[in-house]
Design a protein around this motif. Structure first.
Motif, PDB file in Angstrom:
ATOM      1  N   TYR A 139      41.455  43.477  33.823  1.00 59.78           N
ATOM      2  CA  TYR A 139      42.559  43.493  34.686  1.00 59.78           C
ATOM      3  C   TYR A 139      42.613  44.386  35.818  1.00 59.78           C
ATOM      4  N   SER A 140      42.248  45.602  35.739  1.00 62.64           N
ATOM      5  CA  SER A 140      42.122  46.627  36.694  1.00 62.64           C
ATOM      6  C   SER A 140      41.153  46.304  37.729  1.00 62.64           C
ATOM      7  N   ALA A 141      40.067  45.790  37.403  1.00 59.78           N
ATOM      8  CA  ALA A 141      39.000  45.402  38.299  1.00 59.78           C
ATOM      9  C   ALA A 141      39.464  44.135  39.202  1.00 59.78           C
ATOM     10  N   ALA A 142      40.030  43.431  38.554  1.00 57.32           N
ATOM     11  CA  ALA A 142      40.631  41.829  39.399  1.00 57.32           C
ATOM     12  C   ALA A 142      41.804  42.452  40.334  1.00 57.32           C
ATOM     13  N   ILE A 143      42.557  43.557  39.844  1.00 58.97           N
ATOM     14  CA  ILE A 143      43.628  43.930  40.702  1.00 58.97           C
ATOM     15  C   ILE A 143      42.927  44.616  41.948  1.00 58.97           C
ATOM     16  N   ALA A 144      41.866  45.496  41.690  1.00 58.84           N
ATOM     17  CA  ALA A 144      41.378  46.465  42.631  1.00 58.84           C
ATOM     18  C   ALA A 144      40.722  45.496  43.722  1.00 58.84           C
ATOM     19  N   LYS A 145      40.133  44.490  43.318  1.00 53.35           N
ATOM     20  CA  LYS A 145      39.341  43.607  44.334  1.00 53.35           C
ATOM     21  C   LYS A 145      40.470  42.494  45.286  1.00 53.35           C
ATOM     22  N   THR A 146      41.594  42.713  44.698  1.00 55.21           N
ATOM     23  CA  THR A 146      42.517  41.846  45.497  1.00 55.21           C
ATOM     24  C   THR A 146      43.522  42.486  46.184  1.00 55.21           C
ATOM     25  N   GLN A 147      43.403  43.929  46.103  1.00 56.62           N
ATOM     26  CA  GLN A 147      44.583  44.796  46.562  1.00 56.62           C
ATOM     27  C   GLN A 147      45.020  44.547  47.860  1.00 56.62           C
ATOM     28  N   LYS A 148      44.201  44.101  48.605  1.00 60.54           N
ATOM     29  CA  LYS A 148      44.591  44.230  50.154  1.00 60.54           C
ATOM     30  C   LYS A 148      45.511  42.704  50.409  1.00 60.54           C
ATOM     31  N   ALA A 197      51.468  41.340  51.671  1.00 63.82           N
ATOM     32  CA  ALA A 197      52.186  40.398  52.476  1.00 63.82           C
ATOM     33  C   ALA A 197      52.637  39.391  51.327  1.00 63.82           C
ATOM     34  N   TYR A 198      52.158  39.102  50.122  1.00 59.67           N
ATOM     35  CA  TYR A 198      52.461  38.509  49.074  1.00 59.67           C
ATOM     36  C   TYR A 198      53.918  39.038  48.620  1.00 59.67           C
ATOM     37  N   LEU A 199      53.990  40.336  48.498  1.00 60.06           N
ATOM     38  CA  LEU A 199      55.041  40.844  47.847  1.00 60.06           C
ATOM     39  C   LEU A 199      56.331  40.729  48.880  1.00 60.06           C
ATOM     40  N   PHE A 220      49.380  39.234  40.855  1.00 56.59           N
ATOM     41  CA  PHE A 220      50.232  39.778  41.711  1.00 56.59           C
ATOM     42  C   PHE A 220      51.290  40.345  40.728  1.00 56.59           C
ATOM     43  N   LEU A 221      51.567  39.986  39.709  1.00 55.28           N
ATOM     44  CA  LEU A 221      52.738  40.640  38.952  1.00 55.28           C
ATOM     45  C   LEU A 221      52.325  41.663  38.176  1.00 55.28           C
ATOM     46  N   ILE A 222      51.231  41.684  37.578  1.00 49.19           N
ATOM     47  CA  ILE A 222      50.776  42.797  36.840  1.00 49.19           C
ATOM     48  C   ILE A 222      50.237  44.055  37.819  1.00 49.19           C
ATOM     49  N   SER A 223      50.172  43.569  39.152  1.00 44.78           N
ATOM     50  CA  SER A 223      49.575  44.591  39.969  1.00 44.78           C
ATOM     51  C   SER A 223      50.928  45.453  40.484  1.00 44.78           C
ATOM     52  N   PRO A 255      52.807  50.429  25.988  1.00 48.29           N
ATOM     53  CA  PRO A 255      52.646  50.913  27.655  1.00 48.29           C
ATOM     54  C   PRO A 255      53.767  50.068  28.555  1.00 48.29           C
ATOM     55  N   ALA A 256      53.866  51.097  29.581  1.00 48.46           N
ATOM     56  CA  ALA A 256      54.995  50.599  30.639  1.00 48.46           C
ATOM     57  C   ALA A 256      54.561  48.982  31.083  1.00 48.46           C
ATOM     58  N   ASP A 257      53.440  48.634  31.150  1.00 49.80           N
ATOM     59  CA  ASP A 257      53.000  47.405  31.704  1.00 49.80           C
ATOM     60  C   ASP A 257      53.650  46.235  30.982  1.00 49.80           C
ATOM     61  N   VAL A 258      53.491  46.462  29.654  1.00 46.51           N
ATOM     62  CA  VAL A 258      53.878  45.541  28.676  1.00 46.51           C
ATOM     63  C   VAL A 258      55.524  45.332  28.541  1.00 46.51           C
ATOM     64  N   VAL A 259      56.142  46.649  28.543  1.00 44.41           N
ATOM     65  CA  VAL A 259      57.645  46.536  28.827  1.00 44.41           C
ATOM     66  C   VAL A 259      57.802  45.905  29.933  1.00 44.41           C
ATOM     67  N   GLY A 260      57.401  45.951  31.125  1.00 42.67           N
ATOM     68  CA  GLY A 260      57.549  45.242  32.381  1.00 42.67           C
ATOM     69  C   GLY A 260      57.291  43.580  32.251  1.00 42.67           C
ATOM     70  N   ALA A 261      56.242  43.461  31.459  1.00 44.71           N
ATOM     71  CA  ALA A 261      55.868  42.045  31.193  1.00 44.71           C
ATOM     72  C   ALA A 261      57.097  41.434  30.333  1.00 44.71           C
ATOM     73  N   LEU A 262      57.400  42.053  29.267  1.00 44.07           N
ATOM     74  CA  LEU A 262      58.560  41.482  28.376  1.00 44.07           C
ATOM     75  C   LEU A 262      59.640  41.373  29.138  1.00 44.07           C
ATOM     76  N   MET A 263      60.043  42.269  29.764  1.00 44.97           N
ATOM     77  CA  MET A 263      61.454  42.218  30.642  1.00 44.97           C
ATOM     78  C   MET A 263      61.319  41.116  31.489  1.00 44.97           C
ATOM     79  N   PHE A 264      60.123  40.939  32.293  1.00 45.04           N
ATOM     80  CA  PHE A 264      60.079  39.735  33.218  1.00 45.04           C
ATOM     81  C   PHE A 264      60.077  38.430  32.411  1.00 45.04           C
ATOM     82  N   LEU A 265      59.579  38.369  31.419  1.00 47.28           N
ATOM     83  CA  LEU A 265      59.639  37.028  30.512  1.00 47.28           C
ATOM     84  C   LEU A 265      61.107  36.817  30.089  1.00 47.28           C
TER      85      LEU A 265
END
Length: 1176
Positions: A930-939, A943-945, A1038-1041, A1111-1121
């Motif tokens: 996940y980190s590798a994919a986010i890093a390559k698409t960071q730019k 605008a997406y946000l 985008f969401l997990i980033s 992990p905080a990311d999991v909490v965020g994902a659960l809250m999103f769901l």
């Protein structure tokens, strides 16, 4: 010989149709001149910058390929060009058809002249037609109308504007590919002349003769027409003006025709002094300002300046001594006739006997009045004098001085003359309708008197001292028979015989010494009186009415009358009963319609209704404009009443000590309110005195006129208040939004209360008018604001909310918004911007992200409801919908550009998809993937946000509006159930009928439900979309980033870690939800599956690494769901399915890890909302 205008006379009917068509074309040109799209003028810099590259003049035809090539080189210009075409092709087509009809008119006229010369019409040649009375009128009119068309086009539609419109039409229509199109000829005829109607503009050389010669016309025809106009009185007008000093007025119509037609043969104007001298001596010896068509005025001193012969001939007329003589003469005439008219208008003066005995005197008075009014109105008009021309200015000053010109006196004379004329016409119409009946009654009465006298002299009837006389008895019986033998149909013989009978009765009284018997004398006198009445009655002729109609012509003032508007309005303000006199003036002005409609009516043309409606509509608009002073004055008084009621008069309590009664009485303010209310009712009474009047073909009902006037004034004042009251300073701290809304609510309440107060005094439905007009104002402004987001704009003339009679004013924009509703919406968006605020859904409140101070809350929408009502909230909701659509469209463009066209991003997404497949599996070393994919698409995420947050923010606002509407509407879901019951019944039992098509409520239900707030904005489909590759994956990435920027707070839920990150949780959730809603549901399923996989994979990694905390990311994902399911109202099983663990030994190494995952995924929200958080 067959009548020239008979239906079977082809020659006469052909030229009549041409002339009829000419009048209709001029009406269409005048009508269209009010609808020229402003963009074609390219006046301001904004229009020049935006449209300068797509609007061309005739220089386009020099190199169309080059111009089109420049457009095709820039996609944004092509897009703008297409949008411009969609918005303007309808009006451009209308203009082109009008221009085409002008060209067709002259082609038809030339063809008619050729047919005459070739003998197509048997026994008819140009010479014979010109010898016929109707023929010479029509031929002269045909050429004259063509000239008027060209002058009207140049005056009303500037040359550059014409060229741009013709080129645009050529580019946008099929005309360029049509072989039989005569666009080239039309362009040659109507290319720019260089003429400008602006004051002080220089006249082009050889204008307008070079313009008139663009289509050749037979020189013989022009010469013969000018000859006829020079020598003949073609309309026989002189008979209506027998006095020699009135001759130029009698020939005024002919003079106007001659003025226009002389431009077709400019050599007469330049060199033929004898002819010009003759023309001036006959037509312009005492006047030099003329009306050429429906009030279009021309000053010959200026118009004939470039022409030597014409200028020389006119010099005597323009000599200051002649000017002085004419001005002084008309000053004396005005004074004399005004006194006469006022004398005639005195109560009881215009009796039937006086009118019948003084017809010549009354007609002479009318002639003098109308001639004086005409001369003074034309020669003192501002439009007839160029202020930059010293000579014209000098002549005008001379007139003003010597005529002792006072516009109020002239207006009063016009009013009195119109009233005098109106009374006389009505009397004559009545006398004509009763003429035969009255004549027969007088005859019967006279005969009976003679029979009775015969009986008296028979000695049978006992009458004092009357001896029997058989001779007189026989004679009176004979006279009785003679009277009864008079024949109404043979008026000449009857008149002559009546005179003889009167003479005989006078002689019998004298020779037989009958004077001594008073009764006999009385009988004889009565009989003579009846015989005199018979002579008067038989002399009532329709010719008098025709003469009055000719003399009373006011067509020359069609435009000039506007200069008297302020005087009329002031007179009405001082004395509302003045409206009754104005009615006669408006009816007099309506006589101007006879000029263009006469030939159209004779030709039985279908254009009659259209042309009648145009001119009648123009006149009714002017009537409304004049009478608008009454609603204006009413509202001025009304504002004073409201001020007294709200600020000065204290409301009387239900219980009151008698000692304080005097304090609460407030007699002074209450008297002032009563006085103002009385003034309002007097104004109302004034307009209602006007009676229902037929103006042209439009019936004017004074009650409707009053109501429309009140509506117009209300619209003007409310629109102005909204425009001024809802202007915000974006730099103000805190925002001006709430204070300005409260202030605006007080203003609107004042208007509302005033209407409630006034309705009974003016007999109108105040609440109905208030709701209809306020809704119209708001809906129109919403429509105009939404035009910014539409490709095909809704023009004013297409709008169902805009009105000609009760127009909603447009104001110059003060910022990027077009109207107040746009400013209000953008101010709300500004203060609730998710970059600077945090929205807490449980409290319906926005807080400043830095200071944690409250910015605004749901009370804002209640305030908007109080200020703008349900219409305002609905309008705001509609505008937000358009903004969401625009934002989603921008998002798709950005997605296309930044993701689908970027190879690096594509490769990253492809690699990620390979890594996460299958979605029900668990990813080994997930953090790294996940980190590798986010890093390559960071730019791409910034605008997406932005886009996602804007959409989410607007959806929150729409939900708040829906709640407010629903609360204020107090409707339940019963409405839904009741309307859908029929459909459900049909599908449960197909034998039951489906709702019929005439059940319109079913088709309109969406609009009604939205107005009542019974809908969910989150379920709305805003745009149509196509399949986008990797779309769920991009949204997931985008969401997990964004999760690292967020943290869970036990009191507030998910919030931003640092204010600098500028992210708000709920706009993020609702933005993604709305975005996914626009696509097929499988995208949502895939997106949720990716989140579930992310949670399982991350938890598996934590378990394997023996990390005790979730992990905080999991909490965020659960809250999103959890939030996603709550707002979409999806079943809970969707969440469980997206995270369902695969029970296998490879994935879960022990009961403890499985217990951790299950506990967190199933019970996290319960722990969060109960405020207990346990580290597992």
């Amino acid at each position: 010989m067959v009548d020239f205008l008979a239906e079977n006379n082809l020659c006469g009917q052909a030229i009549l149709r041409i002339v009829s068509c000419g009048n209709a074309i001029i009406a269409e040109l005048l009508r269209l001149s009010e609808f020229i799209p402003g963009v074609f003028r390219l006046k301001d810099k904004a229009d020049q910058q935006k449209y300068g590259d797509i609007i061309f003049d005739f220089s386009y035809f020099k190199g169309p390929e080059t111009c089109e090539g420049k457009l095709e080189a820039k996609p944004e210009l092509l897009d703008l060009d297409e949008e411009f075409r969609e918005n303007n092709i309808e009006i451009l087509t209308r203009f082109y058809l009008a221009f085409q009809s002008v060209h067709k008119y002259i082609v038809d006229l030339n063809r008619y002249l050729d047919d005459l010369n070739e003998g197509i019409y048997i026994q008819q040649t140009l010479e014979t037609v010109l010898l016929n009375e109707d023929g010479k009128q029509l031929l002269c009119e045909a050429l004259y109308l063509y000239g008027v068309m060209l002058l009207v086009i140049d005056q009303k539609i500037e040359g550059e504007v014409r060229e741009r419109m013709l080129v645009s039409y050529y580019r946008y229509s099929a005309a360029r590919s049509s072989a039989d199109s005569n666009l080239d000829d039309i362009c040659k005829l109507l290319r720019s002349t260089g003429y400008s109607s602006q004051p002080g503009a220089k006249r082009p050389p050889n204008y307008p003769e070079s313009y008139f010669s663009r289509v050749p016309i037979s020189e013989t025809f022009i010469s013969m027409v000018i000859g006829r106009l020079r020598s003949d009185d073609i309309y026989n007008q002189v008979s209506a003006y027998p006095l020699p000093e009135h001759r130029s007025t009698a020939l005024a119509t002919q003079a106007a025709m001659l003025y226009v037609i002389l431009y077709f043969d400019p050599s007469i104007l330049h060199t033929q002094q004898a002819k010009m001298r003759e023309i001036v001596d006959k037509y312009f010896p005492d006047n030099w300002v003329i009306s050429i068509y429906m009030g279009i005025t021309v000053n010959l001193a200026e118009a004939w300046e470039p022409y030597k012969a014409a200028k020389t001939a006119l010099n005597y007329t323009l000599d200051l001594s002649n000017v002085k003589e004419q001005a002084s003469r008309y000053a004396a005439v005005t004074e004399r006739v005004h006194t006469q008219v006022q004398q005639f208008l005195k109560e009881g003066c215009l009796r039937e006997e006086l009118v019948l005995d003084n017809i010549p005197k009354l007609l002479n008075c009318l002639r003098d009045c109308n001639v004086a009014i005409r001369w003074l109105m034309l020669h003192t008009a501002d439009t007839a004098c160029d202020p930059n021309n010293k000579r014209l200015r000098q002549i005008k000053d001379q007139i003003l001085t010597d005529s002792r010109y006072n516009p109020r006196i002239l207006f009063q004379l016009l009013l009195d003359t119109a009233q005098f004329e109106f009374i006389l016409k009505e009397m004559f119409k009545q006398m004509l309708s009763e003429k035969q009946t009255k004549w027969e009654n007088y005859k019967k009465e006279g005969s009976e008197r003679m029979t009775e006298l015969a009986d008296v002299f028979s000695g049978v009837k006992p009458l004092t001292r009357v001896e029997k006389n058989e001779n007189l008895q026989a004679w009176f019986r004979e006279i009785s028979k003679q009277i009864m033998s008079l024949n109404y149909d043979d008026s000449t013989a009857a008149g002559r015989k009546t005179v003889q009978l009167i003479q005989a009765l006078e002689e019998v009284q004298e020779f037989h010494q009958l004077e001594t018997n008073l009764q006999v004398c009385q009988f004889l006198a009565d009989t003579r009186k009846f015989l005199h009445q018979m002579i008067r009655t038989i002399n009532i002729k329709e010719e008098v009415l025709i003469t009055m109609q000719i003399v009373g012509d006011l067509s020359y003032a069609w435009q000039l009358i506007d200069s008297f508007t302020s005087i009329m309005q002031e007179s009405i303000r001082v004395s509302p009963s003045m409206v009754t006199k104005l009615r006669a003036t408006f009816l007099k002005l309506a006589s101007a319609l006879d000029l263009p409609l006469l030939r159209i009516n004779q030709a039985n043309s279908p254009d009659l209704l259209s042309v009648s409606q145009y001119y009648s509509g123009e006149l009714v608009s002017y009537v409304r404009k004049v009478l608008q002073i009454i609603p204006e004055s009413m509202f001025t008084s009304l504002l004073k009443i409201i001020k007294l009621q709200t600020h000065d008069i204290i409301e009387v309590p239900t219980r009151l000590d008698k000692d304080k009664l005097r304090d609460y009485a407030q007699l002074g303010p209450r008297y002032e309110v009563a006085k103002l209310t009385h003034a309002i009712s007097i104004f109302t009474e004034g307009i209602l005195m006007m009676k229902t009047t037929l103006v042209g073909i439009i019936k004017v009902d004074p009650k409707q006129l009053l109501e429309d006037g009140i509506r117009k004034e209300l619209v003007k004042r409310v629109a102005l208040a909204l425009h001024r009251g809802l202007i915000f300073n974006p730099r103000a701290k805190p925002s001006e939004l709430m204070p300005k809304l409260k202030e605006m609510a007080a203003t609107m309440d004042g208007f509302h209360r005033s209407f409630e107060y006034i309705q009974d005094y003016v007999n109108i439905y105040g609440l109905k008018i208030w709701q209809e007009e306020v809704s119209r104002i708001i809906n129109y402004n919403v429509e105009q604001e939404c035009n910014n987001f539409l490709r095909t704009k809704i023009q004013d003339w297409q709008s169902i909310y805009q009105s000609t009679h009760i127009p909603i004013p447009k104001f110059t924009p003060v910022d990027e918004s077009v109207t107040f509703i746009g400013r209000l919406c953008r101010e709300i968006l500004r203060i609730t911007d998710p970059k600077i605020t945090c929205y807490i859904d449980q409290m319906n409140t926005w807080y400043d992200i830095k200071t944690h101070q409250e910015v605004t809350n749901s009370r804002l929408f209640s305030e908007i409801q109080d200020t703008l009502g349900t219409f305002g909230l609905n309008g705001l909701d509609r505008l937000l919908c358009f903004m969401i659509v625009k934002e989603l469209q921008n998002f798709l463009s950005m997605f296309q550009k930044n993701i689908l066209c970027d190879k690096t991003v594509q490769d990253t997404l492809k690699a990620l998809m390979n890594a996460v497949s299958p979605l029900k599996g668990i990813i080994a070393n997930s953090n790294k993937v996940y980190s590798a994919a986010i890093a390559k698409t960071q730019k791409i995420w910034t605008a997406y946000l932005d886009s996602i947050m804007k959409v989410g923010q607007m959806q929150i606002l729409r939900r708040q509006i829906t709640n407010e509407l629903n609360y204020s509407c107090l409707f339940g879901d019963n409405l839904n159930i009741a309307i859908l019951a029929d459909i459900e019944a049909h599908y449960q039992n197909p034998s039951l009928p489906y709702p019929k098509e005439d059940n319109t409520l079913l088709y309109e239900i969406t609009a009604y439900l939205e107005a009542a707030g019974i809908h969910n904005p989150l379920n709305k489909i805003y745009i149509t979309t196509k399949c986008l590759p990797y779309f769920p994956t991009v949204n997931f990435l985008f969401l997990i980033s964004q999760f690292p920027k967020l943290q869970y707070n036990r009191n507030l839920g998910v919030v931003c870690k640092r204010p600098a990150d500028q992210i708000d949780w709920l706009p993020l959730v609702l933005g993604l939800l709305t975005l996914l809603k626009q696509f097929h549901s499988r995208y949502t399923e895939q997106f949720l599956a990716l989140i579930g996989q992310f949670i399982r994979s991350t938890m598996e990694q934590c378990t394997s690494q023996k990390i005790p905390e979730m992990p905080a990311d999991v909490v965020g994902a659960l809250m999103f769901l959890e939030d996603y399911i709550r707002y979409t109202k999806l079943p809970r099983k969707v969440r469980r399915n997206s995270m369902s663990p695969i029970c296998s030994a490879e994935l879960f190494r022990g009961a403890k890890s499985w217990f951790m995952l299950w506990l967190h995924t199933s019970s996290l929200i319960t722990h969060i909302y109960s405020g207990t958080w346990h580290h597992l």
